[in-house]
Design a protein around this motif. Sequence first.
Motif, PDB file in Angstrom:
ATOM      1  N   SER A   1     -11.270  -6.134   0.224  1.00  0.00           N
ATOM      2  CA  SER A   1      -9.798  -5.885  -0.519  1.00  0.00           C
ATOM      3  C   SER A   1      -9.600  -5.119  -1.154  1.00  0.00           C
ATOM      4  O   SER A   1     -10.161  -4.092  -1.188  1.00  0.00           O
ATOM      5  CB  SER A   1     -11.320  -7.466  -1.436  1.00  0.00           C
ATOM      6  OG  SER A   1     -11.948  -6.352  -2.067  1.00  0.00           O
ATOM      7  N   ALA A   2      -8.658  -5.455  -2.273  1.00  0.00           N
ATOM      8  CA  ALA A   2      -7.444  -5.127  -3.123  1.00  0.00           C
ATOM      9  C   ALA A   2      -8.835  -4.569  -4.057  1.00  0.00           C
ATOM     10  O   ALA A   2      -9.385  -5.114  -5.070  1.00  0.00           O
ATOM     11  CB  ALA A   2      -6.505  -5.324  -3.326  1.00  0.00           C
TER      12      ALA A   2
ATOM     13  N   THR B   1      -6.811   0.536  -2.627  1.00  0.00           N
ATOM     14  CA  THR B   1      -6.371  -0.133  -2.006  1.00  0.00           C
ATOM     15  C   THR B   1      -6.243  -0.175  -0.584  1.00  0.00           C
ATOM     16  O   THR B   1      -6.471  -0.257   0.417  1.00  0.00           O
ATOM     17  CB  THR B   1      -5.792  -1.038  -3.210  1.00  0.00           C
ATOM     18  OG1 THR B   1      -6.164  -1.671  -3.154  1.00  0.00           O
ATOM     19  CG2 THR B   1      -4.920  -2.288  -2.157  1.00  0.00           C
TER      20      THR B   1
ATOM     21  N   THR C   1     -15.914   0.767   2.130  1.00  0.00           N
ATOM     22  CA  THR C   1     -15.828  -0.915   1.981  1.00  0.00           C
ATOM     23  C   THR C   1     -17.286  -1.756   1.498  1.00  0.00           C
ATOM     24  O   THR C   1     -16.140  -3.039   0.464  1.00  0.00           O
ATOM     25  CB  THR C   1     -15.848  -1.565   3.650  1.00  0.00           C
ATOM     26  OG1 THR C   1     -16.737  -0.705   4.216  1.00  0.00           O
ATOM     27  CG2 THR C   1     -14.610  -0.264   4.013  1.00  0.00           C
TER      28      THR C   1
ATOM     29  N   ARG D   1      -8.534   1.586   1.360  1.00  0.00           N
ATOM     30  CA  ARG D   1      -9.579   0.327   1.895  1.00  0.00           C
ATOM     31  C   ARG D   1      -9.329  -0.744   2.813  1.00  0.00           C
ATOM     32  O   ARG D   1      -9.751  -1.727   3.466  1.00  0.00           O
ATOM     33  CB  ARG D   1     -10.125  -1.155   0.350  1.00  0.00           C
ATOM     34  CG  ARG D   1     -11.706  -0.181  -0.209  1.00  0.00           C
ATOM     35  CD  ARG D   1     -11.050  -0.827  -1.539  1.00  0.00           C
ATOM     36  NE  ARG D   1     -11.730  -2.469  -1.948  1.00  0.00           N
ATOM     37  CZ  ARG D   1     -13.187  -2.614  -1.067  1.00  0.00           C
ATOM     38  NH1 ARG D   1     -14.241  -1.694  -1.058  1.00  0.00           N
ATOM     39  NH2 ARG D   1     -13.575  -3.562  -1.070  1.00  0.00           N
ATOM     40  N   LYS D   2      -8.129  -0.693   2.774  1.00  0.00           N
ATOM     41  CA  LYS D   2      -6.790  -0.997   4.143  1.00  0.00           C
ATOM     42  C   LYS D   2      -6.277  -0.930   5.374  1.00  0.00           C
ATOM     43  O   LYS D   2      -5.416  -0.961   5.810  1.00  0.00           O
ATOM     44  CB  LYS D   2      -5.761  -2.205   3.042  1.00  0.00           C
ATOM     45  CG  LYS D   2      -6.290  -2.897   2.426  1.00  0.00           C
ATOM     46  CD  LYS D   2      -5.656  -4.265   1.592  1.00  0.00           C
ATOM     47  CE  LYS D   2      -5.796  -5.273   1.308  1.00  0.00           C
ATOM     48  NZ  LYS D   2      -7.015  -6.152   1.724  1.00  0.00           N
ATOM     49  N   ASN D   3      -6.496   1.038   4.988  1.00  0.00           N
ATOM     50  CA  ASN D   3      -6.165   1.550   6.333  1.00  0.00           C
ATOM     51  C   ASN D   3      -7.567   2.378   6.595  1.00  0.00           C
ATOM     52  O   ASN D   3      -9.050   2.089   6.244  1.00  0.00           O
ATOM     53  CB  ASN D   3      -5.463   2.755   5.664  1.00  0.00           C
ATOM     54  CG  ASN D   3      -3.904   1.852   5.494  1.00  0.00           C
ATOM     55  OD1 ASN D   3      -2.901   1.708   6.258  1.00  0.00           O
ATOM     56  ND2 ASN D   3      -3.599   1.562   3.756  1.00  0.00           N
TER      57      ASN D   3
ATOM     58  N   THR E   1       1.107  -1.112  -0.191  1.00  0.00           N
ATOM     59  CA  THR E   1       0.135  -0.028  -0.342  1.00  0.00           C
ATOM     60  C   THR E   1       1.079   1.275  -0.174  1.00  0.00           C
ATOM     61  O   THR E   1       0.435   2.503   0.147  1.00  0.00           O
ATOM     62  CB  THR E   1      -0.646  -0.089   0.865  1.00  0.00           C
ATOM     63  OG1 THR E   1       0.088  -0.215   2.511  1.00  0.00           O
ATOM     64  CG2 THR E   1      -1.770  -0.213   1.328  1.00  0.00           C
TER      65      THR E   1
ATOM     66  N   ASN F   1     -10.502   0.907   8.168  1.00  0.00           N
ATOM     67  CA  ASN F   1     -10.907  -0.678   6.923  1.00  0.00           C
ATOM     68  C   ASN F   1      -9.831  -2.063   6.367  1.00  0.00           C
ATOM     69  O   ASN F   1      -8.918  -1.854   7.339  1.00  0.00           O
ATOM     70  CB  ASN F   1     -10.956  -0.246   5.594  1.00  0.00           C
ATOM     71  CG  ASN F   1     -12.142   1.477   6.321  1.00  0.00           C
ATOM     72  OD1 ASN F   1     -12.781   1.423   6.386  1.00  0.00           O
ATOM     73  ND2 ASN F   1     -11.282   2.218   5.093  1.00  0.00           N
ATOM     74  N   LYS F   2     -10.561  -2.859   5.947  1.00  0.00           N
ATOM     75  CA  LYS F   2     -10.278  -4.098   5.653  1.00  0.00           C
ATOM     76  C   LYS F   2     -10.949  -4.698   4.796  1.00  0.00           C
ATOM     77  O   LYS F   2     -11.634  -5.946   4.479  1.00  0.00           O
ATOM     78  CB  LYS F   2     -10.529  -4.811   7.273  1.00  0.00           C
ATOM     79  CG  LYS F   2     -10.080  -4.805   8.629  1.00  0.00           C
ATOM     80  CD  LYS F   2     -10.285  -5.494   8.945  1.00  0.00           C
ATOM     81  CE  LYS F   2      -8.659  -5.185  10.834  1.00  0.00           C
ATOM     82  NZ  LYS F   2      -9.206  -5.821  11.654  1.00  0.00           N
TER      83      LYS F   2
END
Length: 146
Positions: free
Chosen positions: A132-133, A121, A76, A124-126, A40, A129-130
């Motif tokens: 997908s890419a 991505t 998300t 969506r991952k920070n 990321t 948040n969890k």
Amino acid sequence: MNFHLIHFKRNRFMIKFPCIIISVLFFSNAFAQAPKPVPTDAGKKVYLKSCMVCHQADGAGVPGLNPPLGKTDWVTGDKKRLINVVLKGLENEIEVNGEVYANPMPAQPQLTDQEIADVLTYIRKNFGNKASAVTPAEVKAMRGKQ
């Protein structure tokens, strides 16, 4: 050879053999490749350059103007909707987590498919948040539908 001597050597081997096996298994697992996380860093660079001014460094946004990016279905949820927000922008008020945001978001067509995939991505991952890419192929497909 004496029977006791053979028996002693055999027992010594029986003790060493499991220790060798356990050591090999332990060290092979210790050096085994873990699944590679989705990088990321590239997305963070795009975020800092193109998104941070409005959505802030912590992704909390600005109350009433720019929505937060953490723990919201806008981020998300449906990837296609999120990709379209970046490609086409937003002109209408939106409701995020019970609060209305009215500041328009400009389209970001100058970003490459890779940059959009990276930044989405990252988002969506920070920020709690969890999800997908997002892949460059998904962005390319949505860009083609404009």
